[in-house]
Scaffold this motif. Structure first.
Motif, mmCIF file in Angstrom:
data_model
loop_
_atom_site.group_PDB
_atom_site.id
_atom_site.type_symbol
_atom_site.label_atom_id
_atom_site.label_comp_id
_atom_site.label_asym_id
_atom_site.label_seq_id
_atom_site.Cartn_x
_atom_site.Cartn_y
_atom_site.Cartn_z
ATOM 1 N N VAL A 12 8.871 54.637 -36.397
ATOM 2 C CA VAL A 12 10.058 54.893 -35.587
ATOM 3 C C VAL A 12 11.132 53.863 -35.904
ATOM 4 O O VAL A 12 10.845 52.784 -36.422
ATOM 5 C CB VAL A 12 9.758 54.867 -34.076
ATOM 6 N N GLN A 13 12.374 54.204 -35.578
ATOM 7 C CA GLN A 13 13.485 53.284 -35.742
ATOM 8 C C GLN A 13 13.548 52.297 -34.581
ATOM 9 O O GLN A 13 12.996 52.549 -33.506
ATOM 10 C CB GLN A 13 14.809 54.045 -35.824
ATOM 11 N N GLY A 16 13.643 53.147 -30.701
ATOM 12 C CA GLY A 16 12.980 54.414 -30.479
ATOM 13 C C GLY A 16 11.803 54.298 -29.541
ATOM 14 O O GLY A 16 11.497 53.225 -29.011
ATOM 15 N N SER A 17 11.110 55.425 -29.343
ATOM 16 C CA SER A 17 10.000 55.490 -28.399
ATOM 17 C C SER A 17 8.787 56.174 -29.011
ATOM 18 O O SER A 17 8.911 57.020 -29.902
ATOM 19 C CB SER A 17 10.410 56.260 -27.136
ATOM 20 N N LEU A 18 7.614 55.804 -28.524
ATOM 21 C CA LEU A 18 6.355 56.444 -28.866
ATOM 22 C C LEU A 18 5.465 56.440 -27.637
ATOM 23 O O LEU A 18 5.584 55.560 -26.781
ATOM 24 C CB LEU A 18 5.629 55.717 -29.997
ATOM 25 N N ASN A 84 8.987 52.204 -25.051
ATOM 26 C CA ASN A 84 10.413 52.456 -25.208
ATOM 27 C C ASN A 84 11.109 51.224 -25.770
ATOM 28 O O ASN A 84 10.580 50.116 -25.702
ATOM 29 C CB ASN A 84 11.043 52.838 -23.869
ATOM 30 N N VAL A 123 7.742 49.897 -36.689
ATOM 31 C CA VAL A 123 9.116 49.964 -36.204
ATOM 32 C C VAL A 123 10.021 49.444 -37.310
ATOM 33 O O VAL A 123 9.964 48.267 -37.674
ATOM 34 C CB VAL A 123 9.315 49.149 -34.921
#
Length: 125
Positions: A12-13, A16-18, A84, A123
């Motif tokens: 993810v950038q 961003g969120s996961l 987040n 990330v």
């Protein structure tokens, strides 16, 4: 056979969120303590967050407070970690683990009895 399966990692950038998931098989999340730990390359394993299945009490490392949220769904025997506002320093392999007995400390890895294989979170900056 007791098993824990961690999933949900990915690339993810920054910002961003996961959402990570930890599913149990061979036993049920009931009256136990479940924790998320992470380990970055060349670093030791550190506690991230944990939750008690009996009273829903939660604990967070200072580095993730306000950004990560742990939750549990007993009907699905699954624990989640919503992440987040991700930062490059969050890059690590994330492990879920179960502690059977009471402890006065939330993040002592050697007190946790069962461990999953881990899921990689990257990330990008």
């Amino acid at each position: 056979e007791v098993q824990l399966q961690a999933s949900g990692g990915g690339v993810v950038q920054v910002g961003g969120s996961l959402r990570l998931s930890c599913a149990a098989s061979g036993f049920s999340f009931d009256d136990y303590h479940i924790g998320w730990f992470r380990q970055a390359p060349g670093k030791g394993r550190e506690g991230v967050s944990s939750i008690s299945s009996s009273d829903d009490s939660t604990f967070y490392a200072d580095s993730v407070k306000g950004r990560f949220t742990i939750s549990i769904d007993l009907a699905k025997d699954t624990v989640y970690l919503q992440m987040n506002n991700l930062r490059p320093e969050d890059t690590a392999v994330y492990y879920c683990a179960v502690r059977v007995y009471h402890s006065d400390y939330p993040f002592l890895a050697y007190e946790y009895e069962y461990w999953g294989q881990g899921t990689l979170v990257t990330v990008s900056s």
